[in-house]
Write a protein that holds these residues in place. Structure first.
Motif, PDB file in Angstrom:
ATOM      1  N   ARG A  26      35.620  39.576  29.940  1.00  0.00           N
ATOM      2  CA  ARG A  26      36.903  39.042  29.475  1.00  0.00           C
ATOM      3  C   ARG A  26      36.973  37.519  29.601  1.00  0.00           C
ATOM      4  NH1 ARG A  26      38.590  44.065  31.252  1.00  0.00           N
ATOM      5  NH2 ARG A  26      39.005  43.498  33.387  1.00  0.00           N
ATOM      6  N   GLU A  27      36.338  36.963  30.622  1.00  0.00           N
ATOM      7  CA  GLU A  27      36.401  35.519  30.792  1.00  0.00           C
ATOM      8  C   GLU A  27      35.420  34.784  29.879  1.00  0.00           C
ATOM      9  OE1 GLU A  27      35.493  34.427  34.844  1.00  0.00           O
ATOM     10  OE2 GLU A  27      33.460  35.176  34.691  1.00  0.00           O
ATOM     11  N   PHE A  28      34.569  35.510  29.180  1.00  0.00           N
ATOM     12  CA  PHE A  28      33.577  34.901  28.296  1.00  0.00           C
ATOM     13  C   PHE A  28      34.223  33.967  27.277  1.00  0.00           C
ATOM     14  CE2 PHE A  28      30.935  34.738  24.519  1.00  0.00           C
ATOM     15  CZ  PHE A  28      29.690  34.426  25.048  1.00  0.00           C
ATOM     16  N   SER A  29      35.314  34.417  26.646  1.00  0.00           N
ATOM     17  CA  SER A  29      35.972  33.600  25.618  1.00  0.00           C
ATOM     18  C   SER A  29      36.443  32.270  26.171  1.00  0.00           C
ATOM     19  CB  SER A  29      37.155  34.358  25.018  1.00  0.00           C
ATOM     20  OG  SER A  29      36.700  35.499  24.341  1.00  0.00           O
ATOM     21  N   ILE A  50      34.609  29.593  16.126  1.00  0.00           N
ATOM     22  CA  ILE A  50      33.471  29.843  17.022  1.00  0.00           C
ATOM     23  C   ILE A  50      33.699  31.138  17.799  1.00  0.00           C
ATOM     24  CG2 ILE A  50      32.355  29.030  19.152  1.00  0.00           C
ATOM     25  CD1 ILE A  50      32.831  26.128  17.989  1.00  0.00           C
ATOM     26  N   GLU A  51      34.901  31.281  18.357  1.00  0.00           N
ATOM     27  CA  GLU A  51      35.194  32.488  19.134  1.00  0.00           C
ATOM     28  C   GLU A  51      35.182  33.733  18.242  1.00  0.00           C
ATOM     29  OE1 GLU A  51      38.535  34.400  22.140  1.00  0.00           O
ATOM     30  OE2 GLU A  51      38.682  32.279  21.601  1.00  0.00           O
ATOM     31  N   MET A  52      35.735  33.631  17.031  1.00  0.00           N
ATOM     32  CA  MET A  52      35.781  34.774  16.127  1.00  0.00           C
ATOM     33  C   MET A  52      34.367  35.240  15.773  1.00  0.00           C
ATOM     34  SD  MET A  52      35.631  35.745  12.495  1.00  0.00           S
ATOM     35  CE  MET A  52      35.349  34.147  11.870  1.00  0.00           C
ATOM     36  N   VAL A  53      33.489  34.315  15.397  1.00  0.00           N
ATOM     37  CA  VAL A  53      32.123  34.688  15.027  1.00  0.00           C
ATOM     38  C   VAL A  53      31.382  35.259  16.237  1.00  0.00           C
ATOM     39  CG1 VAL A  53      29.882  33.774  14.274  1.00  0.00           C
ATOM     40  CG2 VAL A  53      31.977  33.117  13.068  1.00  0.00           C
ATOM     41  N   THR A  54      31.552  34.634  17.392  1.00  0.00           N
ATOM     42  CA  THR A  54      30.911  35.139  18.604  1.00  0.00           C
ATOM     43  C   THR A  54      31.411  36.539  18.941  1.00  0.00           C
ATOM     44  OG1 THR A  54      30.651  32.885  19.435  1.00  0.00           O
ATOM     45  CG2 THR A  54      30.484  34.660  21.053  1.00  0.00           C
ATOM     46  N   LEU A  59      30.829  42.341  19.176  1.00  0.00           N
ATOM     47  CA  LEU A  59      31.378  43.651  18.836  1.00  0.00           C
ATOM     48  C   LEU A  59      30.390  44.459  18.006  1.00  0.00           C
ATOM     49  CD1 LEU A  59      33.685  45.714  18.851  1.00  0.00           C
ATOM     50  CD2 LEU A  59      34.626  44.524  16.848  1.00  0.00           C
ATOM     51  N   GLU A  60      29.749  43.810  17.040  1.00  0.00           N
ATOM     52  CA  GLU A  60      28.771  44.508  16.197  1.00  0.00           C
ATOM     53  C   GLU A  60      27.654  45.081  17.057  1.00  0.00           C
ATOM     54  OE1 GLU A  60      25.192  45.258  14.021  1.00  0.00           O
ATOM     55  OE2 GLU A  60      25.401  43.525  15.336  1.00  0.00           O
TER      56      GLU A  60
END
Length: 189
Positions: A26-29, A50-54, A59-60
């Motif tokens: 959870r703290e990754f973002s 950046i956060e969305m792509v990461t 998730l994938e």
């Protein structure tokens, strides 16, 4: 004595890592944004992108691993094999060269997956009369049944993964992802 103490320390470390794994994820973002700010990225839109792509990439990877474990491996399939069966089901028989475009698989994984699917009797391949170098691939009845089972199991997993979203949130996410997926590839700068 010292050896036992070392094993205890390792055991305590493993237990601590197991209990903090979810909070570390959870703290990754926040850490990601922090480090990008240190690199000089300050535009909030850039940080969101950046956060969305990461997050999509993470998730994938999690979805693929989960579906492989709970859906495809129990049916004797791989993720690539499932995507190929799905593409053949959606589009009907395809030339082998078209399967990659419709299934999102690489040429190497297609070749390997098709050999496995064919040996299991899930697909059939025939040479194109007008061009003997080309192969035409289609689902067999066994392939349709295996795919039906995989779709039912995957739908249950997809329902479990999306249960954290309200219906309106899920619909909006589908709309947003469709917008991203269907755009032309942006030009390189």
């Amino acid at each position: 004595m010292a050896e036992q103490k070392g094993r205890d320390i390792v055991s305590d470390t493993v237990r601590a890592a197991e209990t903090t794994g979810a909070s570390r994820t959870r703290e990754f973002s926040e850490l990601l944004r922090h480090h990008h700010r240190e690199l000089g990225t300050t535009d909030p839109r850039d940080l969101d992108a950046i956060e969305m792509v990461t997050d999509l990439t993470r998730l994938e990877a999690r979805l693929t691993k989960d579906f492989e474990k709970h859906v495809h491996r129990p049916l004797g399939l791989t993720w690539a094999g499932f995507r190929i069966l799905n593409a053949l089901w959606v589009y009907g028989p395809l030339g082998q060269q078209d399967i990659g475009r419709f299934s999102g698989s690489t040429r190497a994984s297609i070749s390997s997956a098709l050999a496995t699917l064919e040996s299991r009797g899930l697909v059939s391949r025939e040479r194109v009369e007008s061009d003997r170098r080309q192969l035409f691939v289609e689902l067999t009845p066994e392939g349709r049944e295996t795919l039906r089972q995989a779709i039912a199991a995957q739908t249950r997993r997809e329902r479990a993964w999306t249960a954290v979203l309200r219906d309106d949130q899920l619909s909006e996410l589908v709309h947003l992802l469709r917008t991203l997926v269907n755009q032309e590839t942006p030009s390189a700068e």
